[in-house]
Motif scaffolding. Sequence first.
Motif, PDB file in Angstrom:
ATOM      1  N   MET C  94     -39.461 -26.092  33.795  1.00  0.00           N
ATOM      2  CA  MET C  94     -39.462 -25.719  32.382  1.00  0.00           C
ATOM      3  C   MET C  94     -38.246 -26.340  31.710  1.00  0.00           C
ATOM      4  SD  MET C  94     -38.123 -21.701  32.493  1.00  0.00           S
ATOM      5  CE  MET C  94     -39.010 -21.133  33.956  1.00  0.00           C
ATOM      6  N   VAL C  95     -38.306 -26.416  30.393  1.00  0.00           N
ATOM      7  CA  VAL C  95     -37.135 -26.791  29.606  1.00  0.00           C
ATOM      8  C   VAL C  95     -36.453 -25.496  29.174  1.00  0.00           C
ATOM      9  CG1 VAL C  95     -36.397 -27.838  27.418  1.00  0.00           C
ATOM     10  CG2 VAL C  95     -38.150 -28.966  28.834  1.00  0.00           C
ATOM     11  N   VAL C  96     -35.124 -25.455  29.252  1.00  0.00           N
ATOM     12  CA  VAL C  96     -34.390 -24.271  28.796  1.00  0.00           C
ATOM     13  C   VAL C  96     -33.467 -24.688  27.648  1.00  0.00           C
ATOM     14  CG1 VAL C  96     -32.863 -22.374  29.440  1.00  0.00           C
ATOM     15  CG2 VAL C  96     -34.447 -23.331  31.130  1.00  0.00           C
ATOM     16  N   ILE C  97     -33.612 -24.014  26.531  1.00  0.00           N
ATOM     17  CA  ILE C  97     -32.839 -24.357  25.336  1.00  0.00           C
ATOM     18  C   ILE C  97     -31.813 -23.262  25.065  1.00  0.00           C
ATOM     19  CG2 ILE C  97     -32.999 -24.707  22.836  1.00  0.00           C
ATOM     20  CD1 ILE C  97     -35.654 -26.144  23.374  1.00  0.00           C
ATOM     21  N   MET C  98     -30.540 -23.674  25.007  1.00  0.00           N
ATOM     22  CA  MET C  98     -29.426 -22.731  24.862  1.00  0.00           C
ATOM     23  C   MET C  98     -28.588 -23.116  23.653  1.00  0.00           C
ATOM     24  SD  MET C  98     -28.635 -22.861  28.978  1.00  0.00           S
ATOM     25  CE  MET C  98     -29.300 -24.535  29.081  1.00  0.00           C
ATOM     26  N   PRO C  99     -28.928 -22.588  22.471  1.00  0.00           N
ATOM     27  CA  PRO C  99     -28.211 -22.968  21.260  1.00  0.00           C
ATOM     28  C   PRO C  99     -26.907 -22.180  21.105  1.00  0.00           C
ATOM     29  CG  PRO C  99     -29.901 -21.381  20.721  1.00  0.00           C
ATOM     30  CD  PRO C  99     -30.038 -21.650  22.205  1.00  0.00           C
ATOM     31  N   CYS C 100     -25.993 -22.744  20.359  1.00  0.00           N
ATOM     32  CA  CYS C 100     -24.747 -22.041  20.048  1.00  0.00           C
ATOM     33  C   CYS C 100     -24.962 -21.107  18.860  1.00  0.00           C
ATOM     34  CB  CYS C 100     -23.645 -23.044  19.727  1.00  0.00           C
ATOM     35  SG  CYS C 100     -22.038 -22.237  19.520  1.00  0.00           S
ATOM     36  N   ALA C 101     -24.559 -19.868  19.030  1.00  0.00           N
ATOM     37  CA  ALA C 101     -24.605 -18.915  17.911  1.00  0.00           C
ATOM     38  C   ALA C 101     -23.309 -18.129  17.883  1.00  0.00           C
ATOM     39  CB  ALA C 101     -25.801 -17.975  18.079  1.00  0.00           C
ATOM     40  N   GLY C 102     -22.217 -18.835  18.145  1.00  0.00           N
ATOM     41  CA  GLY C 102     -20.969 -18.078  18.162  1.00  0.00           C
ATOM     42  C   GLY C 102     -19.767 -18.907  18.497  1.00  0.00           C
ATOM     43  N   GLY C 103     -18.878 -18.307  19.256  1.00  0.00           N
ATOM     44  CA  GLY C 103     -17.598 -18.904  19.596  1.00  0.00           C
ATOM     45  C   GLY C 103     -16.593 -17.786  19.813  1.00  0.00           C
ATOM     46  N   SER C 104     -15.438 -18.138  20.335  1.00  0.00           N
ATOM     47  CA  SER C 104     -14.493 -17.096  20.735  1.00  0.00           C
ATOM     48  C   SER C 104     -13.748 -16.461  19.560  1.00  0.00           C
ATOM     49  CB  SER C 104     -13.486 -17.672  21.730  1.00  0.00           C
ATOM     50  OG  SER C 104     -12.808 -18.758  21.122  1.00  0.00           O
ATOM     51  N   ASP C 105     -13.693 -17.160  18.436  1.00  0.00           N
ATOM     52  CA  ASP C 105     -12.923 -16.624  17.309  1.00  0.00           C
ATOM     53  C   ASP C 105     -13.823 -15.744  16.435  1.00  0.00           C
ATOM     54  OD1 ASP C 105     -11.136 -16.091  15.328  1.00  0.00           O
ATOM     55  OD2 ASP C 105     -11.080 -18.138  14.537  1.00  0.00           O
ATOM     56  N   VAL C 106     -14.193 -14.578  16.966  1.00  0.00           N
ATOM     57  CA  VAL C 106     -15.228 -13.755  16.320  1.00  0.00           C
ATOM     58  C   VAL C 106     -14.815 -13.178  14.965  1.00  0.00           C
ATOM     59  CG1 VAL C 106     -16.442 -13.093  18.416  1.00  0.00           C
ATOM     60  CG2 VAL C 106     -14.466 -11.756  17.657  1.00  0.00           C
ATOM     61  N   HIS C 107     -13.537 -13.191  14.670  1.00  0.00           N
ATOM     62  CA  HIS C 107     -13.135 -12.671  13.360  1.00  0.00           C
ATOM     63  C   HIS C 107     -13.296 -13.706  12.256  1.00  0.00           C
ATOM     64  CE1 HIS C 107     -11.799  -8.873  14.947  1.00  0.00           C
ATOM     65  NE2 HIS C 107     -11.173  -9.520  15.916  1.00  0.00           N
ATOM     66  N   HIS C 108     -13.323 -14.976  12.648  1.00  0.00           N
ATOM     67  CA  HIS C 108     -13.416 -16.032  11.631  1.00  0.00           C
ATOM     68  C   HIS C 108     -14.636 -16.918  11.781  1.00  0.00           C
ATOM     69  CE1 HIS C 108      -9.133 -14.862  11.868  1.00  0.00           C
ATOM     70  NE2 HIS C 108      -9.259 -14.877  10.568  1.00  0.00           N
ATOM     71  N   VAL C 109     -15.267 -16.882  12.937  1.00  0.00           N
ATOM     72  CA  VAL C 109     -16.473 -17.697  13.139  1.00  0.00           C
ATOM     73  C   VAL C 109     -17.651 -16.744  13.324  1.00  0.00           C
ATOM     74  CG1 VAL C 109     -17.630 -19.320  14.675  1.00  0.00           C
ATOM     75  CG2 VAL C 109     -15.190 -19.586  14.198  1.00  0.00           C
ATOM     76  N   GLN C 110     -18.705 -16.991  12.559  1.00  0.00           N
ATOM     77  CA  GLN C 110     -19.838 -16.076  12.619  1.00  0.00           C
ATOM     78  C   GLN C 110     -20.530 -16.132  13.967  1.00  0.00           C
ATOM     79  OE1 GLN C 110     -20.594 -13.856  10.114  1.00  0.00           O
ATOM     80  NE2 GLN C 110     -21.760 -12.992  11.814  1.00  0.00           N
ATOM     81  N   ASN C 111     -20.717 -14.973  14.593  1.00  0.00           N
ATOM     82  CA  ASN C 111     -21.493 -14.833  15.820  1.00  0.00           C
ATOM     83  C   ASN C 111     -22.783 -14.078  15.505  1.00  0.00           C
ATOM     84  OD1 ASN C 111     -20.099 -15.111  18.871  1.00  0.00           O
ATOM     85  ND2 ASN C 111     -18.662 -15.283  17.178  1.00  0.00           N
ATOM     86  N   GLU C 134     -38.645 -28.537  20.425  1.00  0.00           N
ATOM     87  CA  GLU C 134     -39.903 -28.598  21.191  1.00  0.00           C
ATOM     88  C   GLU C 134     -40.575 -29.957  21.036  1.00  0.00           C
ATOM     89  OE1 GLU C 134     -42.287 -25.030  20.673  1.00  0.00           O
ATOM     90  OE2 GLU C 134     -40.581 -23.742  21.175  1.00  0.00           O
ATOM     91  N   ALA C 135     -40.414 -30.544  19.853  1.00  0.00           N
ATOM     92  CA  ALA C 135     -40.967 -31.891  19.659  1.00  0.00           C
ATOM     93  C   ALA C 135     -40.163 -32.902  20.474  1.00  0.00           C
ATOM     94  CB  ALA C 135     -40.941 -32.260  18.177  1.00  0.00           C
ATOM     95  N   LYS C 136     -38.864 -32.775  20.408  1.00  0.00           N
ATOM     96  CA  LYS C 136     -37.989 -33.756  21.070  1.00  0.00           C
ATOM     97  C   LYS C 136     -38.086 -33.678  22.588  1.00  0.00           C
ATOM     98  CE  LYS C 136     -33.193 -35.396  20.995  1.00  0.00           C
ATOM     99  NZ  LYS C 136     -31.880 -35.226  20.339  1.00  0.00           N
ATOM    100  N   TYR C 137     -38.226 -32.462  23.121  1.00  0.00           N
ATOM    101  CA  TYR C 137     -38.174 -32.301  24.572  1.00  0.00           C
ATOM    102  C   TYR C 137     -39.528 -31.956  25.196  1.00  0.00           C
ATOM    103  CZ  TYR C 137     -33.175 -32.739  23.975  1.00  0.00           C
ATOM    104  OH  TYR C 137     -31.928 -33.219  23.664  1.00  0.00           O
ATOM    105  N   ALA C 138     -40.589 -32.249  24.476  1.00  0.00           N
ATOM    106  CA  ALA C 138     -41.935 -32.154  25.060  1.00  0.00           C
ATOM    107  C   ALA C 138     -42.203 -30.804  25.694  1.00  0.00           C
ATOM    108  CB  ALA C 138     -42.139 -33.264  26.093  1.00  0.00           C
TER     109      ALA C 138
END
Lengths: 286, 286, 286, 286
Positions: C94-111, C134-138
């Motif tokens: 399978m293909v596994v897609i793991m997008p970024c939705a955060g970062g360590s600076d939770v007070h200034h970077v939206q998580n 899904e188009a790019k990675y079939a």
Amino acid sequence: MKRIIILSLAAVLCTTASFAQSKIITDTLPSTTLGRAVPVNVYLPRGFEGASSNHYPVLYLLHGLYGTHMDWARTGGLQTVLDELIGTGEAVPMVVIMPCAGGSDVHHVQNGYFNVKDNAYEDFFFGELMPKMEAKYACGGSKGKRAIAGLSMGGGGSVVYSQRHPDLFSSCYAMSAWLDTQVREARTPEEKEDKLFITNQSVREHSALDFVDHADEATVSSLKTVKWFLDCGDDDSLMELSVRLHLGMKAKGIKSELRIRNGVHNWEYWHTALRLSLPFATRNFD
Amino acid sequence: MKRIIILSLAAVLCTTASFAQSKIITDTLPSTTLGRAVPVNVYLPRGFEGASSNHYPVLYLLHGLYGTHMDWARTGGLQTVLDELIGTGEAVPMVVIMPCAGGSDVHHVQNGYFNVKDNAYEDFFFGELMPKMEAKYACGGSKGKRAIAGLSMGGGGSVVYSQRHPDLFSSCYAMSAWLDTQVREARTPEEKEDKLFITNQSVREHSALDFVDHADEATVSSLKTVKWFLDCGDDDSLMELSVRLHLGMKAKGIKSELRIRNGVHNWEYWHTALRLSLPFATRNFD
Amino acid sequence: MKRIIILSLAAVLCTTASFAQSKIITDTLPSTTLGRAVPVNVYLPRGFEGASSNHYPVLYLLHGLYGTHMDWARTGGLQTVLDELIGTGEAVPMVVIMPCAGGSDVHHVQNGYFNVKDNAYEDFFFGELMPKMEAKYACGGSKGKRAIAGLSMGGGGSVVYSQRHPDLFSSCYAMSAWLDTQVREARTPEEKEDKLFITNQSVREHSALDFVDHADEATVSSLKTVKWFLDCGDDDSLMELSVRLHLGMKAKGIKSELRIRNGVHNWEYWHTALRLSLPFATRNFD
Amino acid sequence: MKRIIILSLAAVLCTTASFAQSKIITDTLPSTTLGRAVPVNVYLPRGFEGASSNHYPVLYLLHGLYGTHMDWARTGGLQTVLDELIGTGEAVPMVVIMPCAGGSDVHHVQNGYFNVKDNAYEDFFFGELMPKMEAKYACGGSKGKRAIAGLSMGGGGSVVYSQRHPDLFSSCYAMSAWLDTQVREARTPEEKEDKLFITNQSVREHSALDFVDHADEATVSSLKTVKWFLDCGDDDSLMELSVRLHLGMKAKGIKSELRIRNGVHNWEYWHTALRLSLPFATRNFD
């Protein structure tokens, strides 16, 4: 692929037979408290030679509603699993005592581990069963050499016994435990005498959840001297009770293990629970 | 700790009962090949409605020496485990066919899965049992919908059947498999007729180890179309046979899974093996 | 004890290296919705050859608060475990897609996975990420070829996404899931803009527990088309949330698996959860 | 579904941090035997307070070829797993000593646990490392408080050390163990000085298989005082070695546990092996 060792299967089967040197016997304990003889199954480990032998730790293993002292031997596969775990060292050789506290005719035969009218089972358990069996089978004798476990009604029994006698058990492993229940008024005089109705009432009166909620500081301290393990199937209707007890104890600083595994209220669950509970009892013996 | 949901245990027990909607039936197949009727146990999954129902995949599940068609139901706990695994999706609903190839009187009743004098069991299996049962129970019909597994003598049977008929099975799971054996000359004319002696000889003649050693390229190619799983206890005297088959297949580029778990040659091992074998068969169905 | 095959360890180590033919790449997706480029890790199975290759099922695997797209690769050991499970057939390629939705600076970077002011992440996820990847990675393209899973904040995200888009996911596996939370009024204007404060509010507003409680019949029907699995450690402070969701769904007739294993809110738990979640996603693909 | 307890995830993450009270430190031991300082990683359990504290059992945990003292901490996840197992009681608080016996430059830096020219590692281990570390870290001191384990080259090391010093270790757990190897004559004078060539020769000279084959009765008796556990992946090229050692010991009446689990020669295997090996060491401490 050369065959250096090739064995006759008949030889294998014969060899295998010699492993089964432990045994489960059915004993009977005349009880003055109950006014009747109580059948008790006892697992004796390989090498057990009676009261003159080594002094063993003891596990009390309780059956459920509708059950008897035969259940863990006949349906639960206790002997096979315990023999195997002793073989790998995951369990130590121990005596397992499985008393009868019920039977299939729950409307006419009293089931349960608590004192009710004409059936002071808890008094029997601590006043007669425990001292007599431990003397006879060279086991137990102190908290550090004694554990308790059980399934369903016996899971509730094991928890409540450990709550009320924390000085007597080093650990308690409750499977699919019946820890509290709903009650209503009896609708007829007959119902009031119905044995299942009485069992249900006694479970409510001995609510393990209430016990923790109402525990004062001294009681909490004593509960911390017991190791607790709650294990219930995710599709078991009693599951929430185990979760609540775990959270209730945690809120009071009493540590417990909780496992929700796949399963329902059946012997497949309890059979597999033996692989967790027997090592758990072992780890918490002295 | 408030109790939002508190349940009566009686209600729980009733609810639980309704889960058991699959069933194991005992059928009998008159065989012209063998000249006798062969009893066959059949597991039918929840919702099975006969030949008019869905078409199911099929697993042939073979018993061991001294055993019968009843073993997996009575001692192996097949129904409970398969129901549970279907419930979580780890196994798909399937028909399981468990034919009798033995009995406890091994000296006078022929045991085994291979053709011997007066007992052409392999001919019966492929010529009668398979087509008739699959038609009757709306299952199988092709390699992708057919798997085989077995314990001990039946583990050997499942491997040898898959070696000799790789076009018929998508996967083979062999537990504690009797894959080869020692033989010697019969010492008396009586021994030559002894059924256990004959079984032993037939296992040697159908050595699964020799089969792989002697496999030519075409045979190796066909063996690669079957998924193999070998599972044996570390204290089972037959263990080396499974290791040798695994290494022999690997040497020819045929992939197999091998597991050596704790255990001996007993039902506790085979019962726990169901949790591995039924998902394995499932994964390798179409 | 003859040694038929004895190997040089150097040879072994070389051989082992050749197994690692899958890969995890870091891609970047420019998003008009978010007004920034979003980094995305992608697991591509052995044999993957781009859009011209086979069409694969896809798993969206979400990280937790303070985390990024790198977590499952660097700390979770995804590649090793998935390669191994594909090797045994317990997971399909399978293909596994793991997008970024955060970062360590939770007070200034939206998580977080929900739409909030200036960060319409859910819109991005379904409007841009999903179709483009899904188009790019079939991979993916339909409910039957798409699953979602995640840990903690990502466990909550996976549940809420599956609740709000039940037509898009065949299964949802939530680890140590943050399914609801406490909120209070902001005490200062600055706090109102604090990114962690905003994340917390968005979790409350998207309460997975409320969603089930308030679900009408049509919604309940749609929720039944998703396979649910909740998995949380017994010493995880979020544990009760998973239990409540399980019971809430059960009360509405929506089946889910629940497991409480030993553990806390850490990567050891999530690493071992992969062995359950990847086969679960696999079983529920078409 | 009322929410009695709903938690802020930030609070959870803070709470979790306080669990990590054990530590792994890097110490350095100047060795007169080796003429150099040897780096050693040491796991100290929660509550450890130096030589004035309780006396702990000790586990020697050995790395593999190309590895160093850092491996079990950095890649093996020792601290997380051992903390967790101590938390449930499956392992007791213990000191774990992980000395360096190698490095990545195997052609120029000596790897291995045996005495070779200019690197009398076994002398160092028993003459310097063991007494000095046990004194410094308040651990070990006797067979009943000392265990050994290791992976690959370190698995071989742990077995051979236990064979040659059975009075010093209560148990030995060998993962994917390199127990013997092929050797040939050096083709050039340079090769004779090649460190990997020398390591290979030393493994052959210390064949664990030969040791058992040649063991006399007294040696066999001493080997029976050690608890043995062999654990190797089914797709590991070294697997046959573990099987042969198990069978070789069994033939001489020396009991050992053998497990063939799914896997190859990698850290995922050894990481999961910790869950078996640390409880095994624990069970066999006094």
